[in-house]
Design a protein around this motif. Structure first.
Motif, PDB file in Angstrom:
ATOM      1  N   ASP A 193      18.977  -8.696   2.218  1.00 47.13           N
ATOM      2  CA  ASP A 193      18.437  -7.848   1.151  1.00 47.13           C
ATOM      3  C   ASP A 193      18.304  -6.391   1.593  1.00 47.13           C
ATOM      4  OD1 ASP A 193      17.600  -7.350  -1.394  1.00 47.13           O
ATOM      5  OD2 ASP A 193      15.866  -8.690  -1.331  1.00 47.13           O
ATOM      6  N   ALA A 194      17.818  -5.557   0.675  1.00 43.08           N
ATOM      7  CA  ALA A 194      17.647  -4.127   0.940  1.00 43.08           C
ATOM      8  C   ALA A 194      16.398  -3.609   0.238  1.00 43.08           C
ATOM      9  CB  ALA A 194      18.869  -3.341   0.475  1.00 43.08           C
ATOM     10  N   ALA A 195      15.855  -2.521   0.776  1.00 45.11           N
ATOM     11  CA  ALA A 195      14.741  -1.793   0.156  1.00 45.11           C
ATOM     12  C   ALA A 195      15.135  -0.330   0.071  1.00 45.11           C
ATOM     13  CB  ALA A 195      13.461  -1.968   0.969  1.00 45.11           C
ATOM     14  N   VAL A 196      14.636   0.359  -0.959  1.00 42.78           N
ATOM     15  CA  VAL A 196      15.016   1.753  -1.184  1.00 42.78           C
ATOM     16  C   VAL A 196      13.775   2.638  -1.101  1.00 42.78           C
ATOM     17  CG1 VAL A 196      16.282   3.348  -2.654  1.00 42.78           C
ATOM     18  CG2 VAL A 196      16.806   0.901  -2.742  1.00 42.78           C
ATOM     19  N   PHE A 197      13.870   3.695  -0.277  1.00 42.11           N
ATOM     20  CA  PHE A 197      12.758   4.614  -0.075  1.00 42.11           C
ATOM     21  C   PHE A 197      13.179   6.041  -0.423  1.00 42.11           C
ATOM     22  CE2 PHE A 197      11.849   1.011   2.618  1.00 42.11           C
ATOM     23  CZ  PHE A 197      10.488   0.817   2.472  1.00 42.11           C
ATOM     24  N   ARG A 198      12.208   6.817  -0.914  1.00 39.31           N
ATOM     25  CA  ARG A 198      12.434   8.241  -1.209  1.00 39.31           C
ATOM     26  C   ARG A 198      11.476   9.065  -0.349  1.00 39.31           C
ATOM     27  NH1 ARG A 198      11.490  10.240  -7.238  1.00 39.31           N
ATOM     28  NH2 ARG A 198       9.317   9.887  -6.625  1.00 39.31           N
ATOM     29  N   PHE A 199      11.986  10.176   0.162  1.00 39.57           N
ATOM     30  CA  PHE A 199      11.197  11.048   1.026  1.00 39.57           C
ATOM     31  C   PHE A 199      11.231  12.464   0.446  1.00 39.57           C
ATOM     32  CE2 PHE A 199      13.189   7.643   3.365  1.00 39.57           C
ATOM     33  CZ  PHE A 199      12.150   7.088   4.086  1.00 39.57           C
ATOM     34  N   ALA A 200      10.068  12.960   0.066  1.00 41.36           N
ATOM     35  CA  ALA A 200       9.967  14.290  -0.532  1.00 41.36           C
ATOM     36  C   ALA A 200       9.050  15.166   0.324  1.00 41.36           C
ATOM     37  CB  ALA A 200       9.422  14.196  -1.955  1.00 41.36           C
ATOM     38  N   THR A 201       9.506  16.350   0.685  1.00 41.38           N
ATOM     39  CA  THR A 201       8.705  17.265   1.494  1.00 41.38           C
ATOM     40  C   THR A 201       7.642  17.938   0.631  1.00 41.38           C
ATOM     41  OG1 THR A 201      10.584  17.687   2.959  1.00 41.38           O
ATOM     42  CG2 THR A 201       8.782  19.271   3.013  1.00 41.38           C
ATOM     43  N   LYS A 202       6.385  17.772   1.030  1.00 44.46           N
ATOM     44  CA  LYS A 202       5.260  18.379   0.312  1.00 44.46           C
ATOM     45  C   LYS A 202       4.307  18.992   1.337  1.00 44.46           C
ATOM     46  CE  LYS A 202       5.382  15.598  -3.895  1.00 44.46           C
ATOM     47  NZ  LYS A 202       4.605  14.779  -4.859  1.00 44.46           N
ATOM     48  N   PRO A 203       4.529  20.266   1.673  1.00 40.71           N
ATOM     49  CA  PRO A 203       3.680  20.922   2.682  1.00 40.71           C
ATOM     50  C   PRO A 203       2.196  20.807   2.343  1.00 40.71           C
ATOM     51  CG  PRO A 203       5.564  22.307   2.133  1.00 40.71           C
ATOM     52  CD  PRO A 203       5.570  21.176   1.151  1.00 40.71           C
ATOM     53  N   GLY A 204       1.433  20.438   3.338  1.00 42.98           N
ATOM     54  CA  GLY A 204      -0.011  20.350   3.150  1.00 42.98           C
ATOM     55  C   GLY A 204      -0.510  18.987   2.740  1.00 42.98           C
ATOM     56  N   ALA A 205       0.390  18.054   2.455  1.00 46.25           N
ATOM     57  CA  ALA A 205      -0.044  16.709   2.070  1.00 46.25           C
ATOM     58  C   ALA A 205      -0.786  16.046   3.234  1.00 46.25           C
ATOM     59  CB  ALA A 205       1.157  15.867   1.669  1.00 46.25           C
ATOM     60  N   ALA A 206      -1.868  15.356   2.916  1.00 48.09           N
ATOM     61  CA  ALA A 206      -2.671  14.700   3.951  1.00 48.09           C
ATOM     62  C   ALA A 206      -1.893  13.522   4.541  1.00 48.09           C
ATOM     63  CB  ALA A 206      -3.981  14.212   3.363  1.00 48.09           C
ATOM     64  N   VAL A 207      -1.757  13.512   5.858  1.00 47.77           N
ATOM     65  CA  VAL A 207      -1.025  12.446   6.529  1.00 47.77           C
ATOM     66  C   VAL A 207      -1.908  11.202   6.627  1.00 47.77           C
ATOM     67  CG1 VAL A 207       0.100  11.723   8.670  1.00 47.77           C
ATOM     68  CG2 VAL A 207       0.387  14.064   7.837  1.00 47.77           C
ATOM     69  N   VAL A 208      -1.379  10.090   6.156  1.00 46.28           N
ATOM     70  CA  VAL A 208      -2.121   8.823   6.153  1.00 46.28           C
ATOM     71  C   VAL A 208      -1.933   8.143   7.503  1.00 46.28           C
ATOM     72  CG1 VAL A 208      -2.403   6.582   5.043  1.00 46.28           C
ATOM     73  CG2 VAL A 208      -1.759   8.587   3.676  1.00 46.28           C
ATOM     74  N   LYS A 209      -3.027   7.832   8.166  1.00 51.66           N
ATOM     75  CA  LYS A 209      -2.979   7.126   9.445  1.00 51.66           C
ATOM     76  C   LYS A 209      -3.606   5.749   9.281  1.00 51.66           C
ATOM     77  CE  LYS A 209      -3.075  11.239  12.403  1.00 51.66           C
ATOM     78  NZ  LYS A 209      -1.729  11.036  12.976  1.00 51.66           N
ATOM     79  N   ASP A 210      -2.921   4.730   9.763  1.00 53.02           N
ATOM     80  CA  ASP A 210      -3.461   3.376   9.678  1.00 53.02           C
ATOM     81  C   ASP A 210      -4.687   3.244  10.573  1.00 53.02           C
ATOM     82  OD1 ASP A 210      -1.494   2.553   7.926  1.00 53.02           O
ATOM     83  OD2 ASP A 210      -0.129   1.953   9.530  1.00 53.02           O
ATOM     84  N   PRO A 211      -5.723   2.589  10.107  1.00 58.26           N
ATOM     85  CA  PRO A 211      -6.933   2.431  10.915  1.00 58.26           C
ATOM     86  C   PRO A 211      -6.683   1.498  12.107  1.00 58.26           C
ATOM     87  CG  PRO A 211      -7.068   1.103   8.918  1.00 58.26           C
ATOM     88  CD  PRO A 211      -5.846   1.953   8.782  1.00 58.26           C
ATOM     89  N   VAL A 212      -7.435   1.697  13.170  1.00 55.34           N
ATOM     90  CA  VAL A 212      -7.350   0.806  14.325  1.00 55.34           C
ATOM     91  C   VAL A 212      -8.047  -0.505  13.965  1.00 55.34           C
ATOM     92  CG1 VAL A 212      -7.998   0.466  16.738  1.00 55.34           C
ATOM     93  CG2 VAL A 212      -7.303   2.736  15.929  1.00 55.34           C
ATOM     94  N   VAL A 213      -7.324  -1.610  14.113  1.00 53.93           N
ATOM     95  CA  VAL A 213      -7.853  -2.913  13.712  1.00 53.93           C
ATOM     96  C   VAL A 213      -7.876  -3.836  14.928  1.00 53.93           C
ATOM     97  CG1 VAL A 213      -7.526  -4.912  12.224  1.00 53.93           C
ATOM     98  CG2 VAL A 213      -6.971  -2.625  11.379  1.00 53.93           C
ATOM     99  N   LYS A 214      -9.016  -4.457  15.171  1.00 53.10           N
ATOM    100  CA  LYS A 214      -9.093  -5.460  16.221  1.00 53.10           C
ATOM    101  C   LYS A 214      -8.668  -6.801  15.642  1.00 53.10           C
ATOM    102  CE  LYS A 214     -12.720  -3.270  18.974  1.00 53.10           C
ATOM    103  NZ  LYS A 214     -14.074  -3.432  19.598  1.00 53.10           N
ATOM    104  N   TRP A 215      -7.713  -7.454  16.329  1.00 57.03           N
ATOM    105  CA  TRP A 215      -7.163  -8.679  15.760  1.00 57.03           C
ATOM    106  C   TRP A 215      -6.828  -9.658  16.872  1.00 57.03           C
ATOM    107  CZ3 TRP A 215      -6.612 -12.223  12.432  1.00 57.03           C
ATOM    108  CH2 TRP A 215      -5.493 -13.045  12.358  1.00 57.03           C
ATOM    109  N   ASP A 216      -7.317 -10.865  16.711  1.00 60.04           N
ATOM    110  CA  ASP A 216      -6.996 -11.953  17.632  1.00 60.04           C
ATOM    111  C   ASP A 216      -6.223 -13.009  16.852  1.00 60.04           C
ATOM    112  OD1 ASP A 216      -6.793 -13.962  19.450  1.00 60.04           O
ATOM    113  OD2 ASP A 216      -8.953 -14.384  19.579  1.00 60.04           O
ATOM    114  N   PRO A 217      -4.917 -13.153  17.100  1.00 61.42           N
ATOM    115  CA  PRO A 217      -4.124 -14.113  16.320  1.00 61.42           C
ATOM    116  C   PRO A 217      -4.614 -15.546  16.453  1.00 61.42           C
ATOM    117  CG  PRO A 217      -2.883 -13.297  18.216  1.00 61.42           C
ATOM    118  CD  PRO A 217      -4.095 -12.448  18.110  1.00 61.42           C
TER     119      PRO A 217
END
Length: 582
Positions: A407-431
């Protein structure tokens, strides 16, 4: 007649533009321009095309009501184009269904008699072209499909292209050949540079080789790419379709078969709803307009692989043949998953990545890395097939997603100066925390006092989805070398619960709280003692059988439960062979 001669004769009847009539082909008419410098017309949308035997007669319903019914069924299955001879009464029906006719202009038998090659039939072709010029119900013209040297004369072929483009400059022309044979032996640009290689049957390597070859040819001839597709099964056809689109293919013709069978006399039995192309067409249909908008790719990049695309077997780690790695300084990349991406420039200025699974049979847990720079922030969106719209994900540095086999997935990337960068939170995980939950349902069959053996795969990412040095997690135990199963792809902690001497319940728990996993689990199967596999889904066991491997996905913090029943446990005597008969 010798059997081989019979087979050859049948093949020629099906697909070759035979010359059983005495009239010989000729080149362009005297009033045709000797040269056309203007670029050819191009397809507006991606064309998913139904076709039957061509170049001779009309294989399609001659009854208007049945032709109308056929178009409705094909449209419901994701087809938007039909390769067939022209009849005036068919145009309103194509308009009715919002579909397009790819016109066969080699059909010389009655009642069509509209073959561009034959001087006596050429006036009918000209009148047709003049009449349907600018029609939205017409895709364009299908001129050639076999080896190009079979046309008899390349000057004639070029003349036929110039005539059609003179009579109707508003629609593209499909000119195809076998692989690359003689694809540039005529100077006039046609609109669609097409070919067939049938790589699943004639050599898998031809797929990527021809896609790279025709990207250059199409750009040089100011055209797009088209491809005949041999009908196989869901995975093979979806894989070829997606990898072709990533390289810029805009038109596919399915080779003279599909879910509708016009040769069946009983019209009520002509449609096969369960055909795999119905499933593929419906899955792909939301993308047709977007694919038509993005032209040829600026580049096609790929990740290294450890498994073969065609067989899902182990291979030497490294790049697939005819692929190019992502440049180290490129703004996009993948730190997990075996993927290929066609990089396109959308007319609105954004970048489009058509991301394909490089494996026709295995899932991929993809980790996509986007290089964010201050003042040049990139907002990521993913195309949603269900809504037909873009889902905005934000200015992300990491995007995690699962990609099914082929299969395939389609992504679009648009430059928007000043947009807040989303950072994933640090998660503690024990499988290991998921093991108790996974075997809790009584139907699983694991008693509370059973303690599992716990093994781990090597990992290249931490539990909170950061890169790490490849290897076993600290304190983990690897699978024994002689164990009956091996994890070939994916990062998981695995609990093995012994039910009896021959049966285990096995839980695969995702090592990551952020990334998906595409799991490939292989079994050491023997003819004497096959292992029967089952999967626990929707509160019950689903028997899969004595498979050699199983492919599945694990969502972040997710798990999957299987049962493996060894019909002869290790150490059991092998069954005695039957006594010889007298």
């Amino acid at each position: 007649m010798h059997r081989s001669i019979v087979v050859l004769a049948c093949f020629c009847f099906l697909v070759s533009p035979a010359w059983s009539a005495p009239e010989a082909p000729t080149g362009a008419d005297k009033d045709t321009p000797e040269k056309i410098d203007a670029p050819p017309a191009l397809p507006k949308d991606f064309a998913f095309t139904f076709s039957m035997p061509y170049g001779q007669a009309d294989e399609f319903p001659r009854d208007e009501k049945e032709f109308d019914r056929m178009l409705g069924l094909l449209k419901s299955a994701g087809y938007n184009t039909v390769h067939c001879p022209y009849e005036p009464w068919r145009i309103p029906l194509f308009k009715k269904h919002g579909m397009k006719m790819m016109i066969d202009i080699l059909a010389w038998k009655p009642p069509i008699e509209a073959d561009i090659r034959r001087p006596s039939q050429r006036p009918k072709v000209k009148a047709m072209c003049l009449k349907i010029k600018d029609s939205d119900a017409v895709w364009g013209y299908n001129l050639w499909n076999e080896r190009l040297d079979w046309c008899g004369n390349f000057k004639f072929l070029d003349g036929w292209v110039r005539m059609i483009r003179t009579w109707d400059p508003t629609h593209p022309i499909w000119v195809g050949t076998y692989r690359y044979l003689y694809c540039e032996h005529f100077p006039t640009h046609q609109g669609v540079c097409a070919w067939y290689d049938y790589h699943w049957a004639r050599g898998f390597g031809w797929n990527s080789h021809m896609l790279n070859f025709y990207r250059k040819i199409a750009a040089k001839r100011r055209s797009v790419m088209g491809k005949w597709m041999l009908v196989h099964d869901y995975n093979r056809n979806l894989y070829t379709l997606n990898t072709s689109i990533a390289h810029g293919v805009k038109v596919v013709l399915w080779f003279i078969s599909g879910p509708y069978a016009p040769r069946v006399k009983d019209t009520s039995k002509r449609w096969f709803e369960g055909h795999h192309l119905v499933r593929i067409g419906r899955h792909m249909q939301p993308l047709y307009k977007l694919i038509g908008e993005i032209g040829l790719p600026e580049a096609v990049y790929a990740t290294p692989t450890r498994r073969r695309a065609d067989t899902n077997k182990d291979k030497k780690p490294g790049m697939e043949a005819n692929t190019t790695p992502f440049p180290k300084d490129y703004w996009l990349g993948f730190s997990q998953g075996e993927l290929l991406a066609g990089m396109f420039k959308h007319p609105d200025g954004s970048q489009i990545a058509y991301v394909c699974n490089q494996n026709a049979w295995a899932w991929q847990g993809a980790v996509m890395d986007v290089r964010q720079e201050k003042g040049k922030e990139i907002v990521v969106s993913r195309f949603n097939r269900k809504t037909g719209k873009w889902d905005q994900l934000g200015a992300r540095e990491i995007v995690n997603f699962a990609l099914p086999p082929a299969d395939a997935a389609v992504f679009r990337f648009a430059t928007k100066p000043g947009a807040a960068v989303v950072k994933d939170p640090v998660v503690k995980w024990d499988p290991a925390a998921s093991f108790a939950e996974s075997v809790k349902p009584p139907a699983v069959g694991v008693k509370k006092d059973i303690k599992p053996a716990i093994y781990s795969t090597p990992t290249a990412r931490t539990a909170d989805n950061k890169p790490k040095a490849p290897g076993l997690p600290k304190g983990a135990t690897a699978f024994p070398e002689d164990f009956y199963l091996a994890v070939k792809q994916g990062e998981a902690l695995v609990a093995v619960y012994p039910i009896d001497k021959k049966t285990d319940v096995v839980v695969f728990s995702n090592h990551s709280a952020g990334a998906w996993q595409g799991m490939v689990v292989a079994l050491r199967q023997t003819k004497e003692n096959p292992i029967i596999m089952s999967q626990f889904e929707d509160g019950k066991w689903k028997k899969l059988g004595p498979w050699g491997d199983v492919n599945f996905s694990l969502e972040p913090k997710g798990f999957s439960v299987f049962k493996f029943e060894r019909t002869g446990a290790p150490g059991d005597p092998k069954p005695k062979p039957p006594a010889p008969k007298n």
